[in-house]
Write a protein that holds these residues in place. Structure first.
Motif, PDB file in Angstrom:
ATOM      1  N   ASP A  24       0.839  -1.199   0.000  1.00 35.71           N
ATOM      2  CA  ASP A  24       0.000   0.000   0.000  1.00 35.71           C
ATOM      3  C   ASP A  24       0.879   1.255   0.000  1.00 35.71           C
ATOM      4  O   ASP A  24       0.608   2.208  -0.737  1.00 35.71           O
ATOM      5  CB  ASP A  24      -0.923   0.002   1.233  1.00 35.71           C
ATOM      6  CG  ASP A  24      -1.949   1.109   1.151  1.00 35.71           C
ATOM      7  OD1 ASP A  24      -2.835   1.028   0.271  1.00 35.71           O
ATOM      8  OD2 ASP A  24      -1.876   2.071   1.938  1.00 35.71           O
ATOM      9  N   PRO A  46      -9.183   2.890  -2.866  1.00 43.99           N
ATOM     10  CA  PRO A  46      -9.367   1.661  -2.086  1.00 43.99           C
ATOM     11  C   PRO A  46      -9.185   0.400  -2.928  1.00 43.99           C
ATOM     12  O   PRO A  46      -9.354   0.412  -4.150  1.00 43.99           O
ATOM     13  CB  PRO A  46     -10.796   1.771  -1.543  1.00 43.99           C
ATOM     14  CG  PRO A  46     -11.459   2.800  -2.384  1.00 43.99           C
ATOM     15  CD  PRO A  46     -10.383   3.732  -2.855  1.00 43.99           C
ATOM     16  N   MET A  47      -8.833  -0.671  -2.239  1.00 43.56           N
ATOM     17  CA  MET A  47      -8.572  -1.958  -2.866  1.00 43.56           C
ATOM     18  C   MET A  47      -9.872  -2.660  -3.214  1.00 43.56           C
ATOM     19  O   MET A  47     -10.809  -2.693  -2.412  1.00 43.56           O
ATOM     20  CB  MET A  47      -7.770  -2.822  -1.894  1.00 43.56           C
ATOM     21  CG  MET A  47      -7.241  -4.082  -2.491  1.00 43.56           C
ATOM     22  SD  MET A  47      -5.989  -3.755  -3.752  1.00 43.56           S
ATOM     23  CE  MET A  47      -4.599  -3.288  -2.712  1.00 43.56           C
ATOM     24  N   VAL A  48      -9.913  -3.236  -4.400  1.00 41.09           N
ATOM     25  CA  VAL A  48     -11.061  -4.021  -4.843  1.00 41.09           C
ATOM     26  C   VAL A  48     -10.722  -5.512  -4.806  1.00 41.09           C
ATOM     27  O   VAL A  48     -11.532  -6.350  -4.420  1.00 41.09           O
ATOM     28  CB  VAL A  48     -11.472  -3.613  -6.273  1.00 41.09           C
ATOM     29  CG1 VAL A  48     -12.562  -4.538  -6.812  1.00 41.09           C
ATOM     30  CG2 VAL A  48     -11.944  -2.166  -6.293  1.00 41.09           C
ATOM     31  N   ASP A  49      -9.505  -5.845  -5.192  1.00 41.48           N
ATOM     32  CA  ASP A  49      -9.101  -7.236  -5.343  1.00 41.48           C
ATOM     33  C   ASP A  49      -7.577  -7.267  -5.256  1.00 41.48           C
ATOM     34  O   ASP A  49      -6.899  -6.497  -5.941  1.00 41.48           O
ATOM     35  CB  ASP A  49      -9.558  -7.729  -6.734  1.00 41.48           C
ATOM     36  CG  ASP A  49      -9.434  -9.224  -6.940  1.00 41.48           C
ATOM     37  OD1 ASP A  49      -8.660  -9.897  -6.233  1.00 41.48           O
ATOM     38  OD2 ASP A  49     -10.117  -9.721  -7.847  1.00 41.48           O
ATOM     39  N   THR A  50      -7.033  -8.145  -4.436  1.00 44.77           N
ATOM     40  CA  THR A  50      -5.568  -8.250  -4.386  1.00 44.77           C
ATOM     41  C   THR A  50      -5.156  -9.688  -4.158  1.00 44.77           C
ATOM     42  O   THR A  50      -5.881 -10.469  -3.548  1.00 44.77           O
ATOM     43  CB  THR A  50      -4.954  -7.326  -3.312  1.00 44.77           C
ATOM     44  OG1 THR A  50      -3.525  -7.300  -3.483  1.00 44.77           O
ATOM     45  CG2 THR A  50      -5.275  -7.795  -1.905  1.00 44.77           C
ATOM     46  N   GLU A  82      -2.815  -5.972  -7.679  1.00 43.78           N
ATOM     47  CA  GLU A  82      -3.875  -5.173  -7.063  1.00 43.78           C
ATOM     48  C   GLU A  82      -4.809  -4.635  -8.142  1.00 43.78           C
ATOM     49  O   GLU A  82      -4.349  -4.216  -9.203  1.00 43.78           O
ATOM     50  CB  GLU A  82      -3.315  -3.922  -6.374  1.00 43.78           C
ATOM     51  CG  GLU A  82      -2.231  -4.143  -5.384  1.00 43.78           C
ATOM     52  CD  GLU A  82      -1.765  -2.836  -4.739  1.00 43.78           C
ATOM     53  OE1 GLU A  82      -2.101  -1.736  -5.258  1.00 43.78           O
ATOM     54  OE2 GLU A  82      -1.068  -2.912  -3.731  1.00 43.78           O
ATOM     55  N   ARG A  98      -7.498  -1.556  -7.917  1.00 39.93           N
ATOM     56  CA  ARG A  98      -8.020  -0.489  -7.055  1.00 39.93           C
ATOM     57  C   ARG A  98      -8.966   0.392  -7.865  1.00 39.93           C
ATOM     58  O   ARG A  98      -8.986   0.326  -9.091  1.00 39.93           O
ATOM     59  CB  ARG A  98      -6.870   0.384  -6.524  1.00 39.93           C
ATOM     60  CG  ARG A  98      -5.919  -0.327  -5.576  1.00 39.93           C
ATOM     61  CD  ARG A  98      -4.747   0.599  -5.227  1.00 39.93           C
ATOM     62  NE  ARG A  98      -3.774  -0.005  -4.350  1.00 39.93           N
ATOM     63  CZ  ARG A  98      -3.709   0.208  -3.030  1.00 39.93           C
ATOM     64  NH1 ARG A  98      -4.571   1.032  -2.447  1.00 39.93           N
ATOM     65  NH2 ARG A  98      -2.782  -0.374  -2.299  1.00 39.93           N
TER      66      ARG A  98
END
Lengths: 145, 145, 145, 145
Positions: B33, B61-65, B111, B113
Motif C-alpha cells: 500500500d 481503495p482496494m477491490v481485489d488483491t 492489485e 483499485r
C-alpha cells in the motif's frame, strides 16, 4: 462439505481503520490469519502455542492469498467471519474466509498455506512436513448414522 | 512498458516479523500500500494528502488483491519493491509489485483499485470517479524522439 | 552529550493513521522501536539480525515507556525522529526520542530497555546480560583533541 | 472506586508477537486503545461510531501514556485487561489498564486523553470540548441504599 466451518464474531476497531474511516485492507489479512488459527483451535482444543508443542511443527505460513473487497466496513461495525478448509493435500491446504456484515458478504478471501517444521539440516530454516492425520480428522465433519 | 516503475528500498523491521522470525504476511500488504502511494508521489511530486487537495478525490481503495510468497524475508533483510501500474481504465487500475531480496523475486503481488471521491448524494459514502488524465500522463513513460 | 544522536527522516503513511486522519498512537511506538534499532545500526554498522549473531544476545525488550503527544501528525507529513541513549547501566539503558514536524516537537518519548540473552537454564526464556562494552563505545561521542 | 472497571478477556495472537515470540510492545497500546473504547461501550451501550453520532464529538486522542512491562506474554496466552477511569476533569480524563496473565499483573498502563470535537473555526482541526455529563454518569458506580 467435508470440513467444519468456524465462525468468529467481532467488532471492527478504531485502530483497524484508515483516514477514510474504513478498514485498512492489510488488517483484513490479519483478521483472516487469526481466523485460520481459531479454526484449528476450535477443532483441536489447543492454542497455536499448544499445537506447536503437541504436533512438533513450526507453523502454517502463507504461500498464496487473494481477497476481494465487496462492501466496506468501518469502526463499530459488528461482523462475522466464516472460515473453512476447502482442500487438504499432504502438506499444503486451502482455506476460504467469508466476512459478512448484516448477513451480506463484505470480503471473500482464499489462502493456500503449507504445514512446516524446522529443517533437520538447518534449524534456522523451515521445511514442509505432512499435516498430522489427527488434525485433519478433527477438522472433518462426521455424519451420524 | 507504457508506465513507469517506481522502486522502494527498505530494511525489514523487527516488528514486522512474527515468532517464526519472518515477515508476518499482512505486513507485506501494508508495504505494498505504501509502494502504490510512493509510485503516485514519484509521478506527481505530491504526498497522498497533497494529492487529495489537488485532485479532489478521496483515495484508491482496494477491490481485489493477490500475493504469492516465494522466499521468506526476515528482520534486517534489505529488500527492494518494484511497483508498476499495468493497466488503467476509467476509474479502476491494476498494479503489480515485485519484492526482491538479493535480486531474487521473494513476493509477487497484484492489485485492482478504484479511484474514488465523496458521493455527492451522501458525503459519508465514497463513489468511483475518473482517474485524472494528468495523473495518468505523469505515470506514462515518454520516449524521446 | 556523551552519546550520539541518530536522526531518521520519514513520511507518515496512510495506513498509520486512524479515522481522525492522524497517526494512530500505537504506531508512534512502532516508529520509536525502529528508531532505537536504527541508532544501534548506525553505531555498529550492523542490522539487528547481524547484531544478534555478532553479540550473542536476544534483543532489548521494553521495560517502561512513556510518550507525550503535543502536535498531531497526519498522512503525508514529513517528520524527523532524533534518538539518543541518555543513560547506560550494566544491562538496562534509557532512550529518548524527539519526533519533530516542521522543526517543532510533536511527540516526546522515553524508554527503559534491558539487554537480554537466552536463559542458560531454560532456552525458552530470556535473561538480562551486560551490554557489550564495544556497543557502548560505538555509541559514545568522541571529542577530537 | 467511583468509576466502573471494564474487563476484556482475549487470547494473544500470533501476529501480535515478534521474533522473540512475545508481544511486540506497540501492540499492547493497541489493545489498550480497544479497551478504553470497550469501557465506554459497556457504559453507554454504544459502539464508538454510535457514540460519535450520539454525543457529537470526534474522539478521545491520547495526550500522555506510560506502560510498564513486568511479565512477557506470548501467542496463545489467555489474558484479561481491567480498565478503569481514575479521574475525569472537564475535557481530559485518566485511564488505568491492568493486563493480567494467570492472575498476575503483566503490564500496567496509564493514559491521559482529551475529549474533542471538530473545531468550529476550522473543520479540519479538532478542539477539546466538555465530556458529556451523561457519559460520566454512566461510568460512575452507583451504590444502592
Amino acid at each position: 462439505m467435508p470440513f467444519l466451518t468456524n465462525t468468529v464474531s467481532r467488532r471492527i476497531a478504531w485502530g483497524e481503520c484508515d483516514p477514510a474511516g474504513i478498514v485498512f485492507y492489510p488488517r483484513y489479512f490479519e483478521m483472516f490469519d487469526n481466523c485460520t488459527t481459531a479454526m484449528f483451535s476450535t477443532a483441536t482444543g489447543l492454542s497455536k502455542y499448544q499445537m506447536f508443542e503437541t504436533y512438533k511443527f513450526a507453523g502454517y505460513p502463507m504461500v498464496d492469498t487473494r481477497a476481494r473487497f465487496l462492501i466496506p466496513t468501518r469502526f463499530g461495525d459488528d461482523i462475522t467471519i466464516e472460515t473453512t478448509m476447502t482442500e487438504a493435500k499432504r502438506s499444503s491446504f486451502n482455506i476460504t474466509h467469508h466476512l459478512k456484515k448484516d448477513g451480506a458478504l463484505a470480503v471473500e478471501a482464499f489462502e493456500t498455506r503449507v504445514w512446516v517444521g524446522r529443517d533437520p539440516a538447518d534449524a534456522a530454516k523451515i521445511k514442509s512436513q505432512p499435516i498430522p492425520p489427527e488434525v485433519i480428522a478433527k477438522l472433518t465433519l462426521r455424519t451420524s448414522s
